[in-house]
Every structure is written in C-alpha cells, then in structure tokens.
Design an enzyme around this catalytic site. Structure first.
Site, PDB file in Angstrom:
ATOM      1  N   TYR A  93       0.834  -1.204   0.000  1.00 56.15           N
ATOM      2  CA  TYR A  93       0.000   0.000   0.000  1.00 56.15           C
ATOM      3  C   TYR A  93       0.878   1.268   0.000  1.00 56.15           C
ATOM      4  O   TYR A  93       0.384   2.357  -0.287  1.00 56.15           O
ATOM      5  CB  TYR A  93      -0.927   0.062   1.225  1.00 56.15           C
ATOM      6  N   LYS A 127       1.534  -6.634   5.991  1.00 55.87           N
ATOM      7  CA  LYS A 127       1.572  -7.846   5.151  1.00 55.87           C
ATOM      8  C   LYS A 127       2.849  -7.933   4.322  1.00 55.87           C
ATOM      9  O   LYS A 127       3.396  -6.908   3.901  1.00 55.87           O
ATOM     10  CB  LYS A 127       0.364  -7.845   4.194  1.00 55.87           C
ATOM     11  N   HIS A 164       0.566 -11.812   1.934  1.00 53.96           N
ATOM     12  CA  HIS A 164      -0.478 -11.035   1.254  1.00 53.96           C
ATOM     13  C   HIS A 164      -1.220 -11.834   0.179  1.00 53.96           C
ATOM     14  O   HIS A 164      -2.433 -11.684   0.024  1.00 53.96           O
ATOM     15  CB  HIS A 164       0.151  -9.775   0.658  1.00 53.96           C
ATOM     16  N   ILE A 184     -13.005  -4.412   7.443  1.00 51.16           N
ATOM     17  CA  ILE A 184     -12.075  -3.264   7.469  1.00 51.16           C
ATOM     18  C   ILE A 184     -12.449  -2.252   6.380  1.00 51.16           C
ATOM     19  O   ILE A 184     -11.707  -2.076   5.400  1.00 51.16           O
ATOM     20  CB  ILE A 184     -10.609  -3.739   7.313  1.00 51.16           C
ATOM     21  N   SER A 192     -12.113   4.508   4.232  1.00 51.45           N
ATOM     22  CA  SER A 192     -12.620   5.790   3.757  1.00 51.45           C
ATOM     23  C   SER A 192     -11.575   6.861   4.031  1.00 51.45           C
ATOM     24  O   SER A 192     -10.879   6.807   5.043  1.00 51.45           O
ATOM     25  CB  SER A 192     -13.937   6.161   4.436  1.00 51.45           C
ATOM     26  N   ARG A 233     -17.506   9.861   6.758  1.00 47.04           N
ATOM     27  CA  ARG A 233     -17.794   8.456   6.441  1.00 47.04           C
ATOM     28  C   ARG A 233     -17.011   7.502   7.354  1.00 47.04           C
ATOM     29  O   ARG A 233     -17.485   6.411   7.670  1.00 47.04           O
ATOM     30  CB  ARG A 233     -17.498   8.184   4.963  1.00 47.04           C
TER      31      ARG A 233
END
Ligand code: A2P
Length: 288
Positions: free
Chosen positions: A58, A87, A118, A238, A241, A246
């Site tokens: 990520y 991960k 992952h 999970i 946002s 939100r």
C-alpha cells in the site's frame, strides 16, 4: 467467535486460534497515502477504531505509523489497545525476515499484532517457505499473530500439512455479491477467522437496490447496512474511507441490527455478482 457478544460495541473482539483477539471492526487503508492516510488514521483512532490494516504494497506504512505514534503521544490511545496488521508482499516470500524488519522500521513500531502473507502466489510456489519464516518470526516475539490473505483451501492445507500451524485469519475479497460461502465454511471448520477486504465492494455495493431498500427499512445508511451484514456473518471487516464523516459513519455501523431475512437477502446477491479483483488461484503470473 465473537467474545463479548455485544453487537453494539464497535470494539467487540473476535478470538483467534492462537488465543489472541482482534477488534471485529477495523480501518482499511488500501488506496490511502501520504497526508490523506495520516489524517484518516488519526480520525479513525479519534472516533474509536482500535484496529488498523496496512501492507507493504500500500506504500503507506510510514504515515500509518506516524498517525499511531502521534495519537499515542496525544494521549488518545495506548499501543496495547491498538491492533495493527501489515503484510508480506509477493516479492518477499523467500526473505520474509528482512521484509518484516523493514515493515516495522517504516511503521516505527516495536511489534505488530498481525503479519500476513499477502497472496499465496502459487505460480512462484514459495508460500510454504514464507509461512515457515513467519512462524520463526513469531517466535522472536515482534509479531503477536500470523496469518494470510487471499489464500484458498488447497493453499491453506499446504501450510497446515507442512508446519502444523494454521493461520489465525485469512483476509479475502468479500462483499455483497461475493460472500465466499464455501471458503467461510472451510475457515469455520479450521478455526480460521474470515476477514473481508473490499467489504463495501469498493463502494459499488452501496447503490445496490436491495441494500438501499434495507437501509431505508433499518434507518441506516447503505454502508452501515453492509458493515452490519459482515458482522452478522462473523467476519472481521475493514472498511476504508478517506472522508472523516464516512469514517465515523462506518464506525457506528454496529448499532444497526438486521433481521435474518435482511441478512439472507444480502447474502443472496451472490447470484448476481462475483469477484471484482484477481483470482488468487491464477494471479500473479510469473514474469517471463
Ligand atoms: P471514500 O474514501 O471517499 O469515503 P472498500 O472498503 O470496499 O474498498 O470501499 C471503499 C470505497 O467506499 C471508497 O471509495 C470509499 O470512498 C467508499 N466509502 C467508504 N465508506 C463509505 C460510506 N460510508 N459511504 C459511501 N462511500 C463510502
């Protein structure tokens, strides 16, 4: 298994097969980066999330770690009250210990609560080696629980047959339209917690007619209905946002109680939909 059985408590815990626990509702960070990620994680912690999910791929372990450190420094939370997952990426199956240390460094943490492989990446055939390394890493004490993501029955069996150690959880694509009924049943048989990624179908589920109608009946938002459905199925969930309103809306979703008929109606959406991302049996392919 839900431990405290309080369906209105957003920090309710689910138990792992290794004796540890995880807050059932967590905060997903895929697609969040830089300051947006930092601010989102600060907001999430301030509204009450105690479980944050990140990954090397990520590219946001650093802002996640900074947000956690600053929230702790501000006295909002103690490290022991947070559950942080990261991960191992696909290119690290044969050097997991180094990858793990690099993730801890980027996060600025002494330990994580869960470290996951992952993807199984069956074409490379190295996930058992990676799993053996995760078992060793756990022995050193800088990760509390070890698990996997995107694994399927045969690859879960391979880990168990090779090591006797069953992952605590398997984080998989799971949303209305793709409820993964048979894999969830397999997880139950093996005492593996099911964790749902893309739990809102990346937002697509929220305009689905059945969900919009149930939201009206329940006096909730479509996102809250979908999160409540995951909880009713027993999934760890999970939602991601980047928007403060939100983030909070999703956190209070556990106040939404669905009827059995509403839960079944959402699960039945499988007939119309399916997987929206890569099939782990086929992806990734080996580069030639
Ligand atoms: P945003 O980040 O702008 O809020 P998933 O967790 O399934 O990957 O879904 C994430 C997507 O759903 C993102 O596009 C996110 O947009 C959107 N989303 C998250 N929570 C809500 C919500 N409560 N209402 C509407 N859209 C939401």
């Amino acid at each position: 298994m839900v431990l405290n059985g309080d369906m209105t408590n957003p920090s309710q815990l689910v138990s792992f097969n290794d004796g540890n626990t995880i807050p059932q509702l967590g905060f997903g960070t895929w697609k969040l980066s830089g300051d947006e990620c930092y601010n989102a994680v600060r907001t999430a912690i301030s509204v009450g999330y105690r479980h944050i999910d990140t990954a090397k791929i990520y590219g946001n372990e650093e802002p996640v770690g900074r947000a956690v450190a600053d929230a702790i420094a501000a006295g909002e939370v103690d490290r022991e009250d947070l559950f942080i997952t990261t991960k191992l990426w696909n290119d690290g199956h044969d050097h997991a210990p180094e990858e793990f240390e690099a993730s801890l460094d980027r996060l600025g943490l002494d330990y994580v609560d869960a470290y996951l492989i992952h993807w199984p990446f069956p074409a490379a055939g190295k996930y058992v080696k990676a799993w053996e390394d995760l078992i060793r890493i756990q022995g050193v004490g800088r990760v509390r629980s070890i698990g996997v993501a995107n694994f399927y029955e045969e690859t879960l069996d391979d880990l168990e047959n090779a090591t006797g150690v069953i992952p605590v959880m398997n984080q998989v694509e799971l949303h209305p339209g793709f409820s993964q009924a048979s894999l969830r049943a397999y997880h139950d048989e093996k005492d593996i917690v099911t964790e749902a990624w893309s739990p809102l179908g990346r937002g697509d589920s929220l305009t689905e007619q059945t969900i919009v109608q149930i939201a009206e009946e329940a006096g909730a938002t479509p996102a809250q209905v979908v999160i409540a459905w995951h909880v009713a199925l027993g999934n760890v969930v999970i939602p991601k946002s980047g928007n403060a309103k939100r983030i909070e809306e999703n956190f209070v979703a556990l106040d939404v109680a669905l009827t059995d008929a509403q839960i079944d109606a959402i699960t039945a959406l499988d007939a119309d939909g399916g997987r929206s991302y890569n099939d782990p049996r086929q992806w990734p392919e080996l580069e030639s």
